[in-house]
Design an enzyme around this catalytic site. Structure first.
Site, PDB file in Angstrom:
ATOM      1  CB  SER A 289       0.467  -7.371   2.490  1.00 16.77           C
ATOM      2  OG  SER A 289       1.682  -7.098   1.846  1.00 16.77           O
TER       3      SER A 289
ATOM      4  CG  ASP B 105       3.094  -7.278  -2.107  1.00 15.52           C
ATOM      5  OD1 ASP B 105       2.996  -6.199  -2.735  1.00 15.52           O
ATOM      6  OD2 ASP B 105       3.094  -7.339  -0.864  1.00 15.52           O
TER       7      ASP B 105
ATOM      8  CG  ASP C 108      -0.059  -4.355  -0.168  1.00 14.71           C
ATOM      9  OD1 ASP C 108       0.862  -5.120  -0.514  1.00 14.71           O
ATOM     10  OD2 ASP C 108      -0.003  -3.626   0.834  1.00 14.71           O
TER      11      ASP C 108
ATOM     12  CG  ASP D 231       3.561  -3.366   0.666  1.00 11.96           C
ATOM     13  OD1 ASP D 231       3.592  -4.491   0.124  1.00 11.96           O
ATOM     14  OD2 ASP D 231       3.296  -3.201   1.875  1.00 11.96           O
TER      15      ASP D 231
END
EC number: 5.4.2.10
Length: 445
Positions: free
Chosen positions: A102, A241, A243, A245
């Site tokens: 992430s 960000d 990834d 999400d």
């Protein structure tokens, strides 16, 4: 519930080559998960990843593990976490796997799973996988090994899904938007989505090299996009960000819009259209200003523990649809099963178009309260939260703040730290009170 050894609240995560994040574990994890998932269903699993250099290694290891357990594997390559959740559903896969840490630096990585409906795996399945991890790896016989193929049109499928969340009779024509993809998984997705909807897009953070993900860019480092919005005189900025999400935004004037403010925009838009089912879920860290502003609009507000997993649990428990974190995880269960930065951005832009207002105007009635966070390190086995002197000081501070302020004390899950958070209407008062509680904590340890 049994004690977990590997899975945390968001899968498995750590420094590559250390902790648990080794190719050996990834291979065994693929096999163990495959053994559990192969008991029912389609015997098909999807794997996506972000742009970390270690993603290649973990992708290959997981692929081998699943195949050895008899599952067929569909590879997506670099794709946002919510894209994996979406395509897991549309491909009728038994599970989706995301290789990502992430918002963490490139030298970390992680592995998390989605169930066949695109939601986080049930605790029971994670525990069953952990039980298989304790067993020796036994490869399936050759005729039962899984096959591996690639989803060549994953990017196009997800772009169309994202665009489908914007009103069909509207466009973004006339808007100049800066999009920061954090050199992460959305680098080849987000700019195309907003361009195809009609916006003029200035894209930054779209040159991943395997080691620059989240590096001084994206939703966790807003300086780059703020500067670019002001430089090119954009109408707004959207920062994602690594990834994809999380989302944070920037106004035309350069002000940062966080997850709490985005929740406010989405809640009011849903209410005005008669689509708000119940209220809004935030976390313990959500700004008191959000809670009070929603109250003024007659919108209920509830708090969960910190973490999008807990936001989702409370949404399901209450039967509500909109929730999120101030860090930018935004959940709208009418538009997906997990946090999706691109879709959240589209929903904010749709609210702008419907209202005819700019981003700054949409939050004009929301007064965010100053929050002061003080980290206090403590040693030994004593729990400072249980000290009478700390309890007394907190009660004293809460009396002084009244209903226009809030105190939150919580222990870090990874370090011997106590986080003291105080918020209220006046920054100087809040700072003084936070330090007073911190001093009481230090004296009690």
């Amino acid at each position: 519930m049994s004690q977990r050894k590997f899975f945390g609240t968001d899968g498995i995560r750590g420094k590559v080559g250390a902790d648990q994040m080794t190719p050996e574990l990834a291979l065994k994890l693929g096999w163990a998960a495959g053994r559990v998932l192969a008991r029912t269903g389609t015997k098909k699993v999807i794997i996506g990843k972000d742009t970390r250099i270690s993603g290649y290694m973990f992708e290959s290891a997981l692929e081998a593990g699943f195949s050895s357990a008899g599952l067929n594997v569909l590879l997506m390559g670099p794709m946002p976490t919510p894209a994996v959740a979406y395509l897991t559903r549309t491909f009728r896969a038994e599970a989706g796997v995301v290789i990502s840490a992430s918002h963490n630096p490139y030298y970390d990585n992680g592995i998390k799973f989605f169930s066949n409906d695109g939601s986080k795996l049930d605790d029971e399945i994670e525990l069953a996988i952990e039980a298989e991890l304790e067993k020796p790896l036994i490869c399936a016989e050759s005729q039962f090994l899984g096959k591996v193929s690639r989803i060549d049109d994953a990017r196009g499928r997800y772009i169309e899904y994202c665009k489908g969340n914007f009103p069909a009779d509207q466009t973004l024509s006339g808007l100049k938007i800066v999009v920061d993809c954090a050199h992460g998984a959305t680098y080849h997705i987000a700019p195309a989505v907003f361009r195809e909807l009609g916006a003029e897009v200035v894209a930054i953070g779209v040159e991943p090299n395997g080691m620059n993900i989240n590096d001084k860019c994206g939703a966790t480092s807003m300086g780059a996009i703020r500067d670019k919005v002001l430089e090119v005189n954009a109408d707004l900025g959207i920062a994602l960000d690594g990834d994809g999400d999380r989302i944070m935004m920037v106004t035309q004037e350069g002000d940062i819009i966080d997850g709490d403010q985005i929740l406010y925009i989405l809640a009011l838009d849903a209410k005005e259209r008669g689509l708000l089912k119940g209220g809004v879920v935030g976390t313990q860290m959500a700004n008191l200003g959000l809670e009070l502003a929603l109250k003024d609009e007659g919108i209920p507000f509830a708090r969960s523990k910190v973490g999008d997993r807990y936001v989702m649990e409370l949404l399901k428990e209450l039967g509500w649809r909109i929730g999120g974190e101030n860090s930018g995880h935004i959940l709208n269960l009418d538009h997906g099963t997990t946090g999706d930065g691109i879709v959240a951005g589209i929903l904010v832009l749709a609210a702008m178009r419907r209202s005819g207002k700019g981003l700054q105007q949409l939050i004009a009635k929301l007064k965010m309260f100053p929050q002061v966070l003080v980290n206090v390190r403590f040693e030994g086995d004593k729990n400072p939260l249980e000290a009478d002197t700390v309890t007394a000081k907190v009660a004293e501070v809460e009396r002084e703040l009244g209903e226009r302020g809030r105190v939150l004390l919580r222990k870090s899950g990874t370090e011997p730290l106590l986080r003291v958070m105080v918020e209220g209407e006046d920054k100087e008062t809040v700072t003084r009170l936070a330090n007073a509680i911190a001093d009481a904590v230090k004296a009690a340890t």
